[in-house]
Motif scaffolding. Structure first.
Motif, mmCIF file in Angstrom:
data_model
loop_
_atom_site.group_PDB
_atom_site.id
_atom_site.type_symbol
_atom_site.label_atom_id
_atom_site.label_comp_id
_atom_site.label_asym_id
_atom_site.label_seq_id
_atom_site.Cartn_x
_atom_site.Cartn_y
_atom_site.Cartn_z
ATOM 1 N N PHE A 24 0.809 -1.222 0.000
ATOM 2 C CA PHE A 24 0.000 0.000 0.000
ATOM 3 C C PHE A 24 0.845 1.277 0.000
ATOM 4 N N ALA A 25 2.164 1.144 0.074
ATOM 5 C CA ALA A 25 3.060 2.308 0.054
ATOM 6 C C ALA A 25 2.761 3.280 1.192
ATOM 7 N N LEU A 26 2.442 2.734 2.369
ATOM 8 C CA LEU A 26 2.093 3.586 3.506
ATOM 9 C C LEU A 26 2.964 3.278 4.726
ATOM 10 N N ALA A 27 4.261 3.084 4.493
ATOM 11 C CA ALA A 27 5.151 2.788 5.614
ATOM 12 C C ALA A 27 5.114 3.898 6.657
ATOM 13 N N GLY A 28 4.967 5.134 6.209
ATOM 14 C CA GLY A 28 4.937 6.251 7.142
ATOM 15 C C GLY A 28 3.646 6.384 7.917
ATOM 16 N N ALA A 29 2.618 5.702 7.506
ATOM 17 C CA ALA A 29 1.330 5.790 8.203
ATOM 18 C C ALA A 29 1.272 4.882 9.424
ATOM 19 N N ARG A 30 2.071 3.808 9.430
ATOM 20 C CA ARG A 30 2.146 2.859 10.537
ATOM 21 C C ARG A 30 0.787 2.223 10.822
ATOM 22 N N LEU A 31 0.359 1.347 9.941
ATOM 23 C CA LEU A 31 -0.897 0.632 10.140
ATOM 24 C C LEU A 31 -0.695 -0.837 9.781
ATOM 25 N N GLY A 32 -0.771 -1.689 10.795
ATOM 26 C CA GLY A 32 -0.745 -3.129 10.607
ATOM 27 C C GLY A 32 -2.014 -3.723 11.171
ATOM 28 N N TYR A 33 -2.326 -4.942 10.782
ATOM 29 C CA TYR A 33 -3.576 -5.530 11.242
ATOM 30 C C TYR A 33 -3.470 -7.044 11.232
ATOM 31 N N LEU A 34 -4.441 -7.688 11.827
ATOM 32 C CA LEU A 34 -4.493 -9.147 11.810
ATOM 33 C C LEU A 34 -5.928 -9.610 11.694
ATOM 34 N N ALA A 35 -6.069 -10.870 11.300
ATOM 35 C CA ALA A 35 -7.373 -11.525 11.265
ATOM 36 C C ALA A 35 -7.279 -12.790 12.103
ATOM 37 N N ALA A 36 -8.292 -13.022 12.910
ATOM 38 C CA ALA A 36 -8.333 -14.182 13.808
ATOM 39 C C ALA A 36 -9.773 -14.373 14.248
ATOM 40 N N PRO A 84 -7.268 0.023 -5.180
ATOM 41 C CA PRO A 84 -6.755 -0.276 -6.534
ATOM 42 C C PRO A 84 -5.645 0.663 -6.971
ATOM 43 N N GLU A 85 -5.788 1.975 -6.666
ATOM 44 C CA GLU A 85 -4.734 2.915 -7.063
ATOM 45 C C GLU A 85 -3.440 2.635 -6.305
ATOM 46 N N LEU A 86 -3.560 2.404 -4.998
ATOM 47 C CA LEU A 86 -2.357 2.171 -4.194
ATOM 48 C C LEU A 86 -1.673 0.868 -4.565
ATOM 49 N N LEU A 87 -2.460 -0.139 -4.892
ATOM 50 C CA LEU A 87 -1.886 -1.434 -5.247
ATOM 51 C C LEU A 87 -1.491 -1.504 -6.724
ATOM 52 N N GLY A 88 -1.676 -0.399 -7.430
ATOM 53 C CA GLY A 88 -1.370 -0.395 -8.862
ATOM 54 C C GLY A 88 0.097 -0.570 -9.178
ATOM 55 N N THR A 89 0.959 -0.344 -8.195
ATOM 56 C CA THR A 89 2.397 -0.499 -8.433
ATOM 57 C C THR A 89 2.896 -1.911 -8.140
ATOM 58 N N VAL A 90 2.057 -2.751 -7.587
ATOM 59 C CA VAL A 90 2.509 -4.079 -7.167
ATOM 60 C C VAL A 90 3.057 -4.877 -8.342
ATOM 61 N N GLU A 91 2.325 -4.896 -9.463
ATOM 62 C CA GLU A 91 2.784 -5.683 -10.605
ATOM 63 C C GLU A 91 4.089 -5.136 -11.166
ATOM 64 N N ALA A 92 4.236 -3.814 -11.170
ATOM 65 C CA ALA A 92 5.479 -3.220 -11.652
ATOM 66 C C ALA A 92 6.651 -3.608 -10.759
ATOM 67 N N ILE A 93 6.424 -3.649 -9.469
ATOM 68 C CA ILE A 93 7.478 -4.048 -8.532
ATOM 69 C C ILE A 93 7.835 -5.514 -8.729
ATOM 70 N N LYS A 94 6.846 -6.349 -8.971
ATOM 71 C CA LYS A 94 7.113 -7.775 -9.199
ATOM 72 C C LYS A 94 7.956 -7.977 -10.463
ATOM 73 N N VAL A 95 7.724 -7.160 -11.473
ATOM 74 C CA VAL A 95 8.543 -7.246 -12.685
ATOM 75 C C VAL A 95 10.005 -6.960 -12.350
ATOM 76 N N GLY A 151 12.708 -1.949 -6.458
ATOM 77 C CA GLY A 151 12.176 -0.598 -6.502
ATOM 78 C C GLY A 151 11.649 -0.229 -7.876
ATOM 79 N N THR A 152 11.889 1.001 -8.265
ATOM 80 C CA THR A 152 11.484 1.459 -9.597
ATOM 81 C C THR A 152 12.443 0.895 -10.638
ATOM 82 N N PRO A 153 12.076 0.951 -11.920
ATOM 83 C CA PRO A 153 13.010 0.501 -12.960
ATOM 84 C C PRO A 153 14.350 1.237 -12.892
#
Length: 374
Positions: free
Chosen positions: A233-245, A278-289, A349-351
């Motif tokens: 989500f590119a939000l390291a500076g926001a500091r938000l983690g979560y769990l499901a249980a 969707p916008e925030l996760l739009g970079t995921v595929e580019a990073i995987k490349v 990272g970026t290309p």
């Protein structure tokens, strides 16, 4: 008169704090951050959401962060097709705080946690902060790859140590390798009196077909899956983690959390971001490349990268990892020395960042490769 060192808890004396270098370099690829900035549309949405709560900062935030838990549950259902209810979700200031809550509630003096080294370095640190005995479980015990985990090895070690908590990473940090669900199930069944935590901080970067432990939650009240908004989500500076249980597990965490631990601003930022997933996760595929490009090109340089399901690559085959780390730094590139002989870890990272890293490695590899036995 006692010194601070004398007053410190005995089990913390001589320990070193967590610390990844924060250096001003042109190419920072050492902490697995998302290199892409938050998109303008998301900036606008977050700014608007924060502006709505700022006039009410004289009041405490929603202690139960109901709206955010609902948004997180919706995201998990949309992205993974798993029915997760808001009452099954918990959040904190980064997934480290969420993990701390778990260790506070189910660890502590006289209790034991096990993880399988190498894995996320904060797991033993968090365990130590609450006085939980840590056991370094071993990888590669079944004769497979040195970083591999197998069902038989996990079961044997869990039965031997009889831990109160089992911590697994999928994808694993620092190796980037994902776990088959059979290992999670086996660990859960072999430790009937333990909480089993699956840390999925990098789940969004996994290759197609990689399963999530979220699919195993139903009927397993001792199973926990942690996630974060810091990476994909590119939000390291926001500091938000979560769990499901299970809801009962979430109730237990309320016993150890600090009152109003999630600020109104944090809740507003995270909920606004989730509406623009969707916008925030739009970079995921580019990073995987770029990740897969790093694996392919380092292999071509005679090095030994580990195929990754995360947004980073662990690569070996270095004669002196620290010397290579320093040489890359002199090229303006900061990667991570994770303490594994002959290995370093680099974030995808970026290309342009990948270009810089690979260009430097093409120059360094001939003299920095580990000599192969004849």
């Amino acid at each position: 008169m006692s010194t601070i060192a004398d007053l410190l808890r005995p089990d913390l004396r001589g320990r070193s704090p967590y610390g990844a270098p924060q250096l001003d370099v042109p190419v920072a690829l050492n902490t697995n951050e998302n290199s892409y900035a938050v998109p303008p549309a998301v900036v606008a949405a977050v700014t608007k959401a924060v502006s709505r709560v700022v006039p009410r900062l004289n009041r405490y935030p929603d202690r139960e962060f109901v709206e955010l838990r609902t948004d997180l549950a919706d995201y998990l259902q949309r992205s993974g097709g798993v029915a997760v209810r808001p009452e099954q979700v918990w959040a904190g200031n980064g997934s480290n705080e969420v993990l701390l809550h778990v260790l506070q509630a189910f660890g502590g003096p006289g209790r034991t946690a096990i993880g399988f080294t190498p894995a996320y370095s904060m797991h033993p640190i968090i365990s130590a902060t609450v006085g939980t005995r840590w056991v370094d479980g071993m990888r590669g015990v079944e004769g497979h790859g040195v970083f591999d985990l197998g069902v038989a090895g996990v079961v044997a070690q869990v039965r031997e140590h009889r831990p109160d908590l089992v911590l697994l990473c999928s994808p694993n940090n620092p190796t980037g390798t994902a776990l088959p669900l059979e290992i999670v199930e086996a660990a859960h069944d072999a430790a009937p009196d333990a909480v089993v935590v699956v840390d999925e901080a990098y789940a969004e970067f996994a290759r197609p077909g990689t399963p999530s432990a979220l699919t195993l939650l139903e009927g397993r009240d001792r199973l926990v899956v942690t996630r974060t908004m810091s990476k994909a989500f590119a939000l390291a500076g926001a500091r938000l983690g979560y769990l499901a249980a299970s809801p009962d597990f979430i109730d237990a965490l309320r016993l150890v959390r600090m009152p109003y631990h999630l600020s109104a601003v944090t809740q507003a930022v995270a909920s606004a971001a989730l509406t623009h997933a969707p916008e925030l996760l739009g970079t995921v595929e580019a990073i995987k490349v770029q990740r897969d490009r790093i694996v392919a090109e380092l292999t071509g340089l005679g090095l030994d990268p580990v195929p990754s399901d995360a947004n980073f690559v662990l690569f070996g085959g270095l004669d002196d990892a620290r010397a290579t780390w320093q040489s890359l730094l002199e090229h303006g590139i900061l990667v991570r020395d994770v303490g594994i002989a002959h290995h370093l870890r680099v974030t995808a990272g970026t290309p342009e960042e990948t270009d810089a890293f690979l260009s430097a490695m093409r120059e360094l590899a001939p003299t920095h490769r580990q000599e192969q036995p004849l």
